[in-house]
Design an enzyme around this catalytic site. Structure first.
Site, PDB file in Angstrom:
ATOM      1  N   ASP A  54       0.835  -1.201   0.000  1.00 23.18           N
ATOM      2  CA  ASP A  54       0.000   0.000   0.000  1.00 23.18           C
ATOM      3  C   ASP A  54       0.875   1.258   0.000  1.00 23.18           C
ATOM      4  O   ASP A  54       1.899   1.296  -0.674  1.00 23.18           O
ATOM      5  CB  ASP A  54      -0.944  -0.035   1.211  1.00 23.18           C
ATOM      6  N   HIS A  93      -3.537   5.782   3.655  1.00 28.40           N
ATOM      7  CA  HIS A  93      -4.309   4.630   3.200  1.00 28.40           C
ATOM      8  C   HIS A  93      -3.783   3.319   3.783  1.00 28.40           C
ATOM      9  O   HIS A  93      -4.558   2.477   4.262  1.00 28.40           O
ATOM     10  CB  HIS A  93      -4.274   4.600   1.670  1.00 28.40           C
ATOM     11  N   SER A 237     -11.589  -0.557  -0.149  1.00 27.72           N
ATOM     12  CA  SER A 237     -10.243  -0.672   0.435  1.00 27.72           C
ATOM     13  C   SER A 237     -10.284  -1.074   1.890  1.00 27.72           C
ATOM     14  O   SER A 237      -9.389  -1.792   2.370  1.00 27.72           O
ATOM     15  CB  SER A 237      -9.509   0.670   0.327  1.00 27.72           C
TER      16      SER A 237
END
Length: 281
Positions: A54, A93, A237
């Site tokens: 990520d 994220h 996600s």
């Protein structure tokens, strides 16, 4: 990071369970009943190595805890390579995904491979290299809340996903949030995840109309973010690391389980699946 509802007709490229409840997608399956308690009850993921491919993971975030190893994919005039790094998260994220995994499987080992830069920027080549490295390290579970739309990477991603499948590295991949073709979530060798809007943060469902196989909590959820903070956000996600965490717990309890066995267990233990033991009749 919004989620769209799959169209009623035609190819389903984007999946989120909006406007529907679990009661709308009941499934009756054959086989032996499997309960969540049997599948992962009492397990905390101890001994299982989970890699988050990520944007990196913020070190010492109170909702993430220890990161056992941090790496970054570098691309320059010398080519593409993976190196160990002391940097954290570039955009939040990856920290969000790591925090959900930690909450679900608190005693797993967490590793990070950074393939995204600031503002969620990245390339298919860097994503492919990061995933390839994670598969080569034989991590037990690889969380991939990312995908690429670039067709030139599809063959390599498919081959890599198959390599992971046969090598017992479980790739848990997020479906795209917009109605476009992207990969590798569409491959049957990975566990693909979309999101639902139910308030129960431990509820997950099997999708009766794949290619996305599971719906997990990912709409209006609270997740860790940069600076030791949290935010509320929405996206497939954030459903994906919940399923990755469950996979870690199952594998910690049953370490000889193959990826296809793991998929079957997740399927039969899903909240909307009722198993009929027809062989006992």
């Amino acid at each position: 990071m919004t989620t769209t509802t799959a169209p009623e007709k035609g190819p389903a490229l984007s999946w989120g369970l909006r406007g529907h409840s679990p009661d709308d997608i009941p499934i009756v399956a054959d086989g032996q009943p499997i309960t969540p308690d049997w599948a992962w009850g009492g397990s905390t993921g101890r001994g299982i190595r989970v890699c988050v491919v990520d944007s990196g993971v913020e070190r010492d975030h109170p909702l993430v805890g220890t990161v056992d190893g941090s790496y970054v994919v570098l691309k320059d005039e010398d080519g593409i390579r993976v190196e160990e790094t002391e940097t954290g998260d570039t955009c939040g994220h990856g920290t969000a995904c790591a925090g959900i995994i930690r909450r679900t499987a608190p005693d797993c080992e967490l590793y990070s491979v950074r393939v995204l830069g600031e503002r969620f920027s990245g390339t298919g080549a860097v994503l492919l290299e990061g995933l390839r490295w994670a598969v080569e390290q034989r991590f037990d579970v690889i969380n991939l809340s990312l995908s690429t739309t670039r067709a030139q990477f599809t063959d390599a991603l498919r081959a890599l996903s198959d390599e992971a499948f046969f090598g017992r590295s479980v790739i848990v991949a997020s479906a795209h949030n917009t109605p476009v073709e992207s990969f590798p979530w569409r491959y049957s060798s990975v566990i693909s995840v979309g999101s639902h809007q139910e308030e129960d943060q431990e509820l997950y469902l099997y999708n009766p109309k794949p290619p996305v196989e599971f719906f997990a909590p990912g709409q209006n959820v609270t997740v860790p973010w940069l600076g030791g903070n949290t935010i509320r956000t929405t996206g497939n996600s954030f459903a994906t690391p919940y399923m990755a965490g469950l996979a870690a717990r199952i594998l910690a309890k049953y370490p000889r389980m193959t990826t296809f066995q793991l998929k079957s267990v997740l399927y039969q233990a899903a909240s909307n699946v009722t198993v009929s033991n027809r062989g006992a009749e």
